[in-house]
Design an enzyme around this catalytic site. Structure first.
Site, mmCIF file in Angstrom:
data_model
loop_
_atom_site.group_PDB
_atom_site.id
_atom_site.type_symbol
_atom_site.label_atom_id
_atom_site.label_comp_id
_atom_site.label_asym_id
_atom_site.label_seq_id
_atom_site.Cartn_x
_atom_site.Cartn_y
_atom_site.Cartn_z
ATOM 1 N N GLU A 156 -103.712 99.572 163.220
ATOM 2 C CA GLU A 156 -102.429 99.552 163.944
ATOM 3 C C GLU A 156 -102.434 100.689 164.965
ATOM 4 O O GLU A 156 -102.714 101.836 164.611
ATOM 5 C CB GLU A 156 -101.261 99.749 162.976
ATOM 6 C CG GLU A 156 -101.063 98.588 162.023
ATOM 7 C CD GLU A 156 -100.026 98.894 160.931
ATOM 8 O OE1 GLU A 156 -99.222 98.009 160.636
ATOM 9 O OE2 GLU A 156 -100.038 100.009 160.385
ATOM 10 N N ASN A 195 -97.470 98.781 156.177
ATOM 11 C CA ASN A 195 -96.923 99.577 155.073
ATOM 12 C C ASN A 195 -95.451 99.278 154.815
ATOM 13 O O ASN A 195 -94.959 99.496 153.708
ATOM 14 C CB ASN A 195 -97.163 101.069 155.305
ATOM 15 C CG ASN A 195 -98.551 101.464 154.816
ATOM 16 O OD1 ASN A 195 -99.155 100.769 153.993
ATOM 17 N ND2 ASN A 195 -99.076 102.566 155.316
HETATM 18 N N1 3HC Z 1 -115.866 101.259 150.191
HETATM 19 C C1 3HC Z 1 -116.680 100.577 151.015
HETATM 20 N N2 3HC Z 1 -116.970 99.275 150.816
HETATM 21 C C2 3HC Z 1 -116.407 98.677 149.762
HETATM 22 C C3 3HC Z 1 -115.547 99.330 148.873
HETATM 23 C C4 3HC Z 1 -115.269 100.690 149.124
HETATM 24 N N3 3HC Z 1 -114.463 101.426 148.370
HETATM 25 N N4 3HC Z 1 -115.135 98.471 147.917
HETATM 26 C C5 3HC Z 1 -115.735 97.295 148.198
HETATM 27 N N5 3HC Z 1 -116.494 97.406 149.295
HETATM 28 C C6 3HC Z 1 -117.270 96.359 149.949
HETATM 29 C C7 3HC Z 1 -118.438 95.935 149.088
HETATM 30 O O1 3HC Z 1 -119.580 96.692 149.377
HETATM 31 C C8 3HC Z 1 -118.595 94.490 149.509
HETATM 32 O O2 3HC Z 1 -119.267 94.421 150.743
HETATM 33 P P1 3HC Z 1 -120.270 93.181 151.070
HETATM 34 O O3 3HC Z 1 -119.562 91.942 150.677
HETATM 35 O O4 3HC Z 1 -120.516 93.280 152.540
HETATM 36 O O5 3HC Z 1 -121.485 93.451 150.246
HETATM 37 C C9 3HC Z 1 -117.153 94.019 149.792
HETATM 38 O O6 3HC Z 1 -116.402 95.217 150.047
HETATM 39 C C10 3HC Z 1 -116.540 93.284 148.615
HETATM 40 O O7 3HC Z 1 -116.619 94.138 147.496
HETATM 41 P P2 3HC Z 1 -116.639 93.661 145.993
HETATM 42 O O8 3HC Z 1 -117.263 92.300 145.915
HETATM 43 O O9 3HC Z 1 -117.250 94.742 145.174
HETATM 44 O O10 3HC Z 1 -115.139 93.660 145.545
HETATM 45 P P3 3HC Z 1 -113.928 92.790 146.029
HETATM 46 O O11 3HC Z 1 -114.348 91.457 146.539
HETATM 47 O O12 3HC Z 1 -112.953 92.891 144.932
HETATM 48 O O13 3HC Z 1 -113.360 93.594 147.282
HETATM 49 C C11 3HC Z 1 -111.828 95.102 148.184
HETATM 50 C C12 3HC Z 1 -112.947 94.917 147.185
HETATM 51 C C13 3HC Z 1 -112.362 94.903 149.602
HETATM 52 C C14 3HC Z 1 -111.337 96.534 148.050
HETATM 53 C C15 3HC Z 1 -110.700 94.069 147.881
HETATM 54 O O14 3HC Z 1 -110.320 94.185 146.534
HETATM 55 C C16 3HC Z 1 -109.480 94.221 148.740
HETATM 56 O O15 3HC Z 1 -109.438 93.756 149.862
HETATM 57 N N6 3HC Z 1 -108.434 94.868 148.180
HETATM 58 C C17 3HC Z 1 -107.184 95.093 148.875
HETATM 59 C C18 3HC Z 1 -107.337 96.277 149.785
HETATM 60 C C19 3HC Z 1 -106.092 96.523 150.552
HETATM 61 O O16 3HC Z 1 -105.067 95.871 150.421
HETATM 62 N N7 3HC Z 1 -106.158 97.542 151.420
HETATM 63 C C20 3HC Z 1 -105.021 97.968 152.180
HETATM 64 C C21 3HC Z 1 -104.337 99.017 151.394
HETATM 65 S S1 3HC Z 1 -102.911 99.644 152.186
HETATM 66 C C22 3HC Z 1 -103.500 100.925 153.098
HETATM 67 O O17 3HC Z 1 -104.664 101.153 153.195
HETATM 68 C C23 3HC Z 1 -102.471 101.681 153.793
HETATM 69 C C24 3HC Z 1 -102.854 103.082 154.056
HETATM 70 O O18 3HC Z 1 -101.840 103.666 154.823
HETATM 71 C C25 3HC Z 1 -103.119 103.895 152.813
#
Ligand code: 3HC
Length: 288
Positions: A156, A195
């Protein structure tokens, strides 16, 4: 300034967001200096990069040369002047405390070259709250990434009334160079787009838990299975940090004095116990 003129990016803060934003920018070919007051955080950020990059190569997701280039582009320093002194673009991802950010922006205004854009990755704080401590308000804006920043595609860009069109455009262009999808908010609003929507969901989830209607696990199951979110609100708070959710709630309450903005009892309890989520291995869930 044009986006092509950006050669060096300084990221302030090596925490949850900063270490991954730094790596994103280094992977996109920018020289990146990541700075933090904590040597331990810097060491953890460097360790992360040194583990993550070879893992991506081993997984076949990245070429060896790209990983090597990213490592070469990255530097870590606890000296703000050294890290930001020659930066063309700064992304501040420090702790969500307004006094700290105001002090940082005043320092950055003094340290960085006059052409540098100073952006904040704050989750909620609009950049007008820090722009007034600088002599370059037109070069100040929000550039907000999502956690995990290496994975989440959205950025954003929030243009305050002090932000020039050019600054917002260059920031949008930089988001694209980092492989992100930018959305340009033409006016400031607390919490921006995502958010605000997330806060409404979290507020309701915590209300239901506080009322004893269902526990965090059931609520998360409901949200993942019925709404298709990858994580439910409690799991997501564990992931983004219960301390962050608490600070944001308190900061908001101090601004509005609206009791509805106060962090909910279930959140306060976790915060008071020091159970911040994944980073402390315990939050609403327990992690190994
Ligand atoms: N760091 C870097 N890469 C990561 C990671 C991390 N912490 N966690 C997962 N990944 C990567 C993996 O390496 C994998 O990559 P690849 O497919 O290219 O090999 C991919 O993400 C998918 O990982 P997994 O298969 O292990 O796990 P999931 O399919 O469950 O995905 C997730 C993990 C991407 C974190 C997913 O659960 C997700 O999208 N969660 C929601 C996240 C979300 O809503 N974020 C926004 C939060 S709000 C915010 O950020 C606001 C701010 O102001 C704080």
């Amino acid at each position: 300034m044009k986006v092509e003129e950006i050669k060096k990016i300084c990221v302030i803060g090596a925490g949850n967001m900063g270490h991954q934003i730094s790596l994103c920018a280094a992977l996109a070919g920018y020289k990146v200096s990541c700075t933090d007051i904590s040597e331990e955080m810097l060491r953890k950020a460097e360790d992360f990069a040194r583990t993550y990059l070879p893992e991506r190569v081993a997984k076949g997701k990245m070429k060896q040369e790209q990983a090597a280039m990213a490592l070469e582009n990255l530097s870590f320093s606890s000296n703000l002047e050294e890290a930001a002194g020659d930066a063309d673009f700064v992304i501040e991802a420090a702790v969500e405390k307004i006094d700290i950010k105001r002090k940082l922006f005043a320092d950055l205004d003094r340290i960085t070259p006059s052409h540098a854009i100073l952006a904040t990755n704050s989750s909620f704080i609009v950049s007008s709250k820090v722009a007034d401590v600088t002599k370059r308000p037109e070069k100040i804006c929000n550039m907000h990434f999502f956690n995990p920043a290496l994975v989440m595609k959205l950025v954003e860009v929030v243009q305050g009334s002090h932000t020039s069109q050019e600054t917002a455009q260059v920031t949008m262009d930089l988001a694209a160079k980092l492989g992100k999808t930018g959305v340009w908010l033409k006016k400031e609003i607390y919490g921006f787009l995502v958010n605000r929507i997330l806060a409404a969901l979290n507020h309701e989830a915590m209300f239901l838990a506080d009322m004893g209607i269902a526990g965090p696990e059931e609520i998360d199951l409901a949200v993942t299975n019925a709404l298709g979110h990858p994580m439910g609100p409690f799991r997501l708070m564990d992931f983004t940090g219960i301390d962050l959710a608490y600070y944001i709630g308190m900061e908001r309450y101090q601004d509005t004095h609206d009791p509805g903005d106060k962090p909910s009892p279930i959140l306060v309890e976790k915060y008071a116990k020091g159970e911040y989520g994944v980073k402390t291995k315990k939050g609403f869930y327990t992690y190994d």
